[in-house]
Scaffold this motif. Structure first.
Motif, PDB file in Angstrom:
ATOM      1  N   ARG A  45     -21.305   6.795   7.272  1.00 52.30           N
ATOM      2  CA  ARG A  45     -19.916   6.766   7.727  1.00 52.30           C
ATOM      3  C   ARG A  45     -19.652   5.493   8.533  1.00 52.30           C
ATOM      4  O   ARG A  45     -18.601   4.848   8.392  1.00 52.30           O
ATOM      5  N   GLY A  46     -20.601   5.128   9.366  1.00 49.46           N
ATOM      6  CA  GLY A  46     -20.458   3.924  10.183  1.00 49.46           C
ATOM      7  C   GLY A  46     -20.379   2.662   9.342  1.00 49.46           C
ATOM      8  O   GLY A  46     -19.589   1.754   9.624  1.00 49.46           O
ATOM      9  N   GLU A  47     -21.198   2.594   8.294  1.00 48.65           N
ATOM     10  CA  GLU A  47     -21.169   1.436   7.392  1.00 48.65           C
ATOM     11  C   GLU A  47     -19.829   1.347   6.666  1.00 48.65           C
ATOM     12  O   GLU A  47     -19.275   0.259   6.489  1.00 48.65           O
ATOM     13  N   ASP A  48     -19.310   2.501   6.247  1.00 50.38           N
ATOM     14  CA  ASP A  48     -18.009   2.516   5.573  1.00 50.38           C
ATOM     15  C   ASP A  48     -16.918   2.023   6.514  1.00 50.38           C
ATOM     16  O   ASP A  48     -16.059   1.214   6.136  1.00 50.38           O
ATOM     17  N   THR A  49     -16.960   2.509   7.743  1.00 46.55           N
ATOM     18  CA  THR A  49     -15.959   2.131   8.741  1.00 46.55           C
ATOM     19  C   THR A  49     -16.020   0.635   9.031  1.00 46.55           C
ATOM     20  O   THR A  49     -14.987  -0.049   9.084  1.00 46.55           O
ATOM     21  N   LYS A  50     -17.232   0.132   9.184  1.00 46.86           N
ATOM     22  CA  LYS A  50     -17.431  -1.287   9.514  1.00 46.86           C
ATOM     23  C   LYS A  50     -16.964  -2.200   8.390  1.00 46.86           C
ATOM     24  O   LYS A  50     -16.334  -3.235   8.631  1.00 46.86           O
ATOM     25  N   SER A  51     -17.252  -1.821   7.150  1.00 47.53           N
ATOM     26  CA  SER A  51     -16.899  -2.686   6.017  1.00 47.53           C
ATOM     27  C   SER A  51     -15.411  -2.647   5.700  1.00 47.53           C
ATOM     28  O   SER A  51     -14.858  -3.597   5.130  1.00 47.53           O
ATOM     29  N   LEU A  52     -14.755  -1.573   6.073  1.00 48.95           N
ATOM     30  CA  LEU A  52     -13.347  -1.390   5.730  1.00 48.95           C
ATOM     31  C   LEU A  52     -12.413  -2.185   6.635  1.00 48.95           C
ATOM     32  O   LEU A  52     -11.394  -2.721   6.166  1.00 48.95           O
ATOM     33  N   ARG A  53     -12.740  -2.286   7.881  1.00 51.70           N
ATOM     34  CA  ARG A  53     -11.858  -2.898   8.864  1.00 51.70           C
ATOM     35  C   ARG A  53     -11.388  -4.313   8.477  1.00 51.70           C
ATOM     36  O   ARG A  53     -10.182  -4.600   8.534  1.00 51.70           O
ATOM     37  N   PRO A  54     -12.257  -5.228   8.061  1.00 55.00           N
ATOM     38  CA  PRO A  54     -11.801  -6.598   7.781  1.00 55.00           C
ATOM     39  C   PRO A  54     -10.919  -6.718   6.540  1.00 55.00           C
ATOM     40  O   PRO A  54     -10.122  -7.654   6.445  1.00 55.00           O
ATOM     41  N   VAL A  55     -11.057  -5.806   5.589  1.00 56.41           N
ATOM     42  CA  VAL A  55     -10.356  -5.971   4.311  1.00 56.41           C
ATOM     43  C   VAL A  55      -9.071  -5.168   4.199  1.00 56.41           C
ATOM     44  O   VAL A  55      -8.192  -5.514   3.405  1.00 56.41           O
ATOM     45  N   ILE A  56      -8.938  -4.120   4.977  1.00 54.52           N
ATOM     46  CA  ILE A  56      -7.772  -3.250   4.811  1.00 54.52           C
ATOM     47  C   ILE A  56      -6.474  -3.972   5.171  1.00 54.52           C
ATOM     48  O   ILE A  56      -5.412  -3.657   4.645  1.00 54.52           O
ATOM     49  N   ILE A  57      -6.580  -4.978   6.030  1.00 54.17           N
ATOM     50  CA  ILE A  57      -5.384  -5.740   6.404  1.00 54.17           C
ATOM     51  C   ILE A  57      -4.769  -6.409   5.175  1.00 54.17           C
ATOM     52  O   ILE A  57      -3.547  -6.473   5.023  1.00 54.17           O
ATOM     53  N   ASP A  58      -5.640  -6.895   4.285  1.00 54.73           N
ATOM     54  CA  ASP A  58      -5.131  -7.555   3.073  1.00 54.73           C
ATOM     55  C   ASP A  58      -4.400  -6.569   2.171  1.00 54.73           C
ATOM     56  O   ASP A  58      -3.466  -6.946   1.456  1.00 54.73           O
ATOM     57  N   TRP A  59      -4.810  -5.317   2.176  1.00 56.23           N
ATOM     58  CA  TRP A  59      -4.223  -4.321   1.271  1.00 56.23           C
ATOM     59  C   TRP A  59      -2.921  -3.738   1.794  1.00 56.23           C
ATOM     60  O   TRP A  59      -2.149  -3.183   1.016  1.00 56.23           O
ATOM     61  N   ILE A  60      -2.689  -3.844   3.097  1.00 58.17           N
ATOM     62  CA  ILE A  60      -1.450  -3.297   3.643  1.00 58.17           C
ATOM     63  C   ILE A  60      -0.381  -4.368   3.823  1.00 58.17           C
ATOM     64  O   ILE A  60       0.782  -4.045   4.091  1.00 58.17           O
ATOM     65  N   ALA A  61      -0.768  -5.624   3.659  1.00 58.07           N
ATOM     66  CA  ALA A  61       0.197  -6.707   3.811  1.00 58.07           C
ATOM     67  C   ALA A  61       1.185  -6.695   2.645  1.00 58.07           C
ATOM     68  O   ALA A  61       0.797  -6.437   1.502  1.00 58.07           O
ATOM     69  N   PRO A  62       2.454  -6.960   2.898  1.00 60.54           N
ATOM     70  CA  PRO A  62       3.434  -7.037   1.804  1.00 60.54           C
ATOM     71  C   PRO A  62       3.008  -8.098   0.800  1.00 60.54           C
ATOM     72  O   PRO A  62       2.465  -9.140   1.183  1.00 60.54           O
ATOM     73  N   ALA A  63       3.211  -7.842  -0.471  1.00 60.54           N
ATOM     74  CA  ALA A  63       2.777  -8.752  -1.529  1.00 60.54           C
ATOM     75  C   ALA A  63       3.323 -10.162  -1.307  1.00 60.54           C
ATOM     76  O   ALA A  63       4.530 -10.358  -1.173  1.00 60.54           O
ATOM     77  N   GLY A  64       2.403 -11.115  -1.253  1.00 60.08           N
ATOM     78  CA  GLY A  64       2.797 -12.513  -1.113  1.00 60.08           C
ATOM     79  C   GLY A  64       3.267 -12.900   0.277  1.00 60.08           C
ATOM     80  O   GLY A  64       3.743 -14.021   0.481  1.00 60.08           O
ATOM     81  N   GLU A  65       3.133 -11.998   1.237  1.00 59.84           N
ATOM     82  CA  GLU A  65       3.603 -12.281   2.597  1.00 59.84           C
ATOM     83  C   GLU A  65       2.471 -12.130   3.604  1.00 59.84           C
ATOM     84  O   GLU A  65       1.479 -11.435   3.355  1.00 59.84           O
ATOM     85  N   ALA A  66       2.641 -12.772   4.726  1.00 55.60           N
ATOM     86  CA  ALA A  66       1.671 -12.652   5.810  1.00 55.60           C
ATOM     87  C   ALA A  66       2.050 -11.468   6.698  1.00 55.60           C
ATOM     88  O   ALA A  66       3.210 -11.044   6.730  1.00 55.60           O
ATOM     89  N   VAL A  67       1.056 -10.920   7.384  1.00 50.91           N
ATOM     90  CA  VAL A  67       1.313  -9.816   8.308  1.00 50.91           C
ATOM     91  C   VAL A  67       1.921 -10.389   9.589  1.00 50.91           C
ATOM     92  O   VAL A  67       1.337 -11.270  10.221  1.00 50.91           O
ATOM     93  N   VAL A  68       3.086  -9.881   9.961  1.00 48.69           N
ATOM     94  CA  VAL A  68       3.786 -10.366  11.154  1.00 48.69           C
ATOM     95  C   VAL A  68       4.126  -9.188  12.050  1.00 48.69           C
ATOM     96  O   VAL A  68       4.774  -8.235  11.594  1.00 48.69           O
ATOM     97  N   PRO A  69       3.727  -9.299  13.348  1.00 44.80           N
ATOM     98  CA  PRO A  69       2.813 -10.293  13.913  1.00 44.80           C
ATOM     99  C   PRO A  69       1.405 -10.135  13.342  1.00 44.80           C
ATOM    100  O   PRO A  69       1.066  -9.071  12.824  1.00 44.80           O
ATOM    101  N   PRO A  70       0.583 -11.177  13.427  1.00 45.46           N
ATOM    102  CA  PRO A  70      -0.757 -11.145  12.834  1.00 45.46           C
ATOM    103  C   PRO A  70      -1.613 -10.007  13.418  1.00 45.46           C
ATOM    104  O   PRO A  70      -1.481  -9.655  14.587  1.00 45.46           O
ATOM    105  N   LEU A  71      -2.462  -9.458  12.569  1.00 47.89           N
ATOM    106  CA  LEU A  71      -3.415  -8.431  13.004  1.00 47.89           C
ATOM    107  C   LEU A  71      -4.816  -9.028  12.992  1.00 47.89           C
ATOM    108  O   LEU A  71      -5.307  -9.417  11.935  1.00 47.89           O
ATOM    109  N   PRO A  72      -5.460  -9.112  14.143  1.00 48.46           N
ATOM    110  CA  PRO A  72      -6.825  -9.652  14.168  1.00 48.46           C
ATOM    111  C   PRO A  72      -7.789  -8.724  13.438  1.00 48.46           C
ATOM    112  O   PRO A  72      -7.642  -7.514  13.462  1.00 48.46           O
TER     113      PRO A  72
END
Length: 274
Positions: A45-72
């Motif tokens: 579970r910990g490995e899943d949680t750790k690997s998911l955090r950096p990439v999920i931001i890309d999947w929730i961002a509007p298509a072709g747009e940057a996340v505003v305000p930025p999410l670290p």
């Protein structure tokens, strides 16, 4: 108890010889095995949680747009109801995130969200129909992306998988999407989007244990069998398209169905006259 028994049976089937060891082992050995199982589950579970955090931001961002305000990608302080994008996805489906009072109440903590108030991200296109709550439930693109990331491989999120390593599903002989795996993925997403820094079953902010079990209770409810069967068929066609669980049932009036019906009738006739 039924859910726990089902998990135990699955565990026994996954590890030949485990049942015999549990039956014949001493109390000390049983405690040791239980500890190893619990440790293994927590690590996974910990490995899943750790690997998911950096990439999920890309999947929730509007298509072709940057996340505003930025999410670290290395901090969760500005996530949850503190950010307009994650806040909308986590907002209980029956509430209106665009309502100023609702948004303020969620951000301040005045509005306490229970685990059985499902967030909007579990619905396809983040659209909730109060007249038909099953419509779009557990069919969002985000859920499918995270399922692929966790169970097949991170690169399989793309249309054409490029992974060179074996995914978790294949390692553990997983060939179908299950109710529990869908509920698990939803729980991982909920934590990834929230502002809590530590995953805990008793976290009052996410109420993750209630969230997971409320989803699983619905998916294992016999009264909801028709909707659940249709849902899992859709999932399996996307994740495991070659599995038997992804095959559509025969149409009642198809040629193949009629041939099989006729053959069954002949068998019954032959059996009755024997």
């Amino acid at each position: 108890e039924c859910q726990e028994h089902a998990v135990f049976e699955t565990l026994l089937n996954s590890y030949p010889g485990l049942l015999e060891r549990l039956k014949e082992g001493s109390e000390e050995e049983l405690i040791h095995v239980g500890g190893l199982i619990g440790k293994g589950a927590a690590c996974a579970r910990g490995e899943d949680t750790k690997s998911l955090r950096p990439v999920i931001i890309d999947w929730i961002a509007p298509a072709g747009e940057a996340v505003v305000p930025p999410l670290p990608r290395n901090s969760k302080i500005s996530c949850g109801f503190n950010h307009p994008l994650t806040g909308r996805l986590l907002c209980p489906a029956e509430l209106d995130w665009d309502d100023a009072d609702t948004k303020q109440g969620l951000q301040s903590g005045e509005l306490v969200v229970s685990g059985d108030q499902w967030p909007l991200f579990v619905y396809a296109n983040e659209v909730f129909d109060p007249e038909d709550p099953w419509n779009g439930l557990l069919r969002s693109r985000l859920l499918v992306n995270v399922f692929r990331h966790i169970f097949t491989s991170p690169s399989s999120v793309d249309k054409e998988p490029k992974a060179t390593h074996v995914g978790n599903a294949r390692i553990h002989g997983m060939t179908t999407v299950t109710s529990a795996s869908v509920a698990y993925v939803a729980t991982q997403i909920q934590f990834a989007l929230c502002s809590s820094s530590v995953f805990s079953r008793t976290d009052t902010v996410t109420d993750s244990e209630t969230f997971y079990h409320s989803l699983l209770d619905l998916l294992e409810d016999p009264d909801e069998r028709r909707e659940v069967t249709e849902l899992l068929l859709l999932w399996n066609r996307q994740i495991f398209p070659t599995s038997s669980a992804a095959k559509r049932p025969l149409k009642a009036n198809s040629a193949l169905s009629k041939i099989r019906q006729k053959r069954a009738a002949l068998k019954d006739t032959d059996g009755g006259s024997a």
